[in-house]
Scaffold this motif. Sequence first.
Motif, short mmCIF file in Angstrom:
data_model
loop_
_atom_site.label_atom_id
_atom_site.label_comp_id
_atom_site.label_asym_id
_atom_site.label_seq_id
_atom_site.Cartn_x
_atom_site.Cartn_y
_atom_site.Cartn_z
N LYS A 1 0.53 -1.00 0.09
CA LYS A 1 -0.22 0.20 0.34
C LYS A 1 0.52 1.17 -0.02
CE LYS A 1 -3.71 2.22 2.37
NZ LYS A 1 -4.46 2.45 1.11
N GLY A 2 1.94 1.53 0.77
CA GLY A 2 2.47 2.17 0.59
C GLY A 2 3.44 3.23 -0.82
N ASP A 3 3.90 1.95 -2.00
CA ASP A 3 4.99 2.01 -2.53
C ASP A 3 2.74 2.56 -3.93
OD1 ASP A 3 6.97 1.16 -2.09
OD2 ASP A 3 5.93 -1.07 -2.93
N ALA B 1 0.90 4.38 -2.51
CA ALA B 1 0.85 5.53 -2.82
C ALA B 1 1.69 6.66 -3.28
CB ALA B 1 0.56 5.96 -0.73
N ALA B 2 2.90 6.19 -3.06
CA ALA B 2 3.89 6.83 -3.57
C ALA B 2 3.36 7.04 -5.22
CB ALA B 2 5.20 6.13 -3.65
N ASP C 1 0.53 6.27 -7.00
CA ASP C 1 -0.83 6.80 -7.60
C ASP C 1 -1.57 7.17 -6.50
OD1 ASP C 1 -2.87 7.54 -8.96
OD2 ASP C 1 -2.88 5.79 -10.25
N PRO C 2 -0.84 8.18 -6.05
CA PRO C 2 -1.92 9.12 -4.86
C PRO C 2 -3.54 8.93 -4.85
CG PRO C 2 -0.06 10.23 -4.62
CD PRO C 2 0.00 9.24 -6.89
N ALA C 3 -3.53 9.27 -6.14
CA ALA C 3 -5.14 9.04 -6.12
C ALA C 3 -5.87 8.04 -6.22
CB ALA C 3 -5.57 9.75 -7.57
N SER D 1 -4.39 5.67 -4.33
CA SER D 1 -4.15 5.74 -2.92
C SER D 1 -5.50 6.03 -2.33
CB SER D 1 -3.27 5.76 -2.20
OG SER D 1 -3.32 5.36 -1.16
N ALA D 2 -6.02 7.42 -2.51
CA ALA D 2 -6.96 7.85 -1.76
C ALA D 2 -7.94 7.48 -2.18
CB ALA D 2 -6.51 9.29 -1.86
N ARG D 3 -8.36 7.03 -3.57
CA ARG D 3 -10.17 6.29 -3.52
C ARG D 3 -9.80 5.39 -2.44
NH1 ARG D 3 -13.11 4.08 -8.35
NH2 ARG D 3 -14.45 3.27 -7.14
N ASP E 1 -8.83 4.68 0.48
CA ASP E 1 -8.86 4.46 1.39
C ASP E 1 -10.68 5.17 1.90
OD1 ASP E 1 -6.32 4.30 2.84
OD2 ASP E 1 -5.88 6.87 2.58
#
Length: 357
Positions: free
Chosen positions: A211-213, A215-216, A218-220, A222-224, A226
């Motif tokens: 999950k950390g990778d 987020a780095a 594709d932040p958008a 990752s936000a979806r 969450d």
Amino acid sequence: MGSRRLAAAFFAAAAFFVAAPVVAQKGAPTPRQSEALATYERALADFKSILAERRRQIEAKEPLPNLPGQALYLARVAVISSYKDLTDAMPARIGRPNKFEIPPAYFDADIEPLIDEYSKLFDIMEAPPASAQNSPTPFKDVVDLAVAIARAKGLAPEHAEAAGRISLGLFFAETNGKQNVRNARSNTYMGSFQTGPSEDRNGRRKWETIKGDIAAIDPALSARDDKEEARARGTDHRFNHWTNVRDGLMNAHADLFREIPQIVKTLPDPIDQMKLFELIQIVPTPTRAALKSGDLLNYRVSSPMIMKHLRNNSIFAFGQTDRARTSASFREILAAMWLFNRKFERAMAKYEEIKRR
């Protein structure tokens, strides 16, 4: 009463097609031909009977039996199998192509209405529960998740896109591209990627490790993720389209995304690539062994259990000749997956539509 009259008219029309006189062979039929014809006619009558019974039960709002689709599925297999045996005995019975793209030696195009009814009944029996959490972009979700996972696994953009295309094929293979469906043939496998509870939990655990990778990269996205996690909290994650696709990919396929560059070289046809990843769903252990062998297409399986799993998924399932097989190479297995072709063609068309947008 109107729906009952429509149903009666449908089955009367279907009966007209299937009761048409058999194309005459030269000379009297042999005992083998007569037996094959009688077996097919019995299978066809049984298929029509169970279709009518399920339709009646649904319209009368009667409780359905446990696994209500299983009898339908087995009846359809019997029809295709017995027709293949019939055309083996009487090649003149091989007719015109059909809209399902089933080889004509296995299927009489005149019974297309019965398969349409079969599909409609499954749509009803597998409808999502009322609590299912749909996505407005189900196809794009599959592609986006697969691409992000592939990038987190270190794939170059070209091969990450291949992962997205292949994963969309899996969505169509498992559910015909329908999100959050149940399963009329199983009490275990559910959701957009048809996972069991243990597979879903395993996928969630694996997702947490990358999950950390993600987020780095594709932040958008990752936000979806969450938001979908919060939305699905306290529910069966398999009936949230996003989380079920994510966890299904992580459970069975993500670890093999690193193999995509070599797979694409060995199998340049995108549909063959989809078939190979679908085999990860059906027979994961021999498929992984075949990939590691260095000779994927000629790798041979002969375990009775593996052959049984293939047959239970419509591979070497139809007709005495196919069912008598005791082994098969992956080249032969891929060729025998013709029932998946139409699904994968639809996935390819949807993928191109997504990319154009």
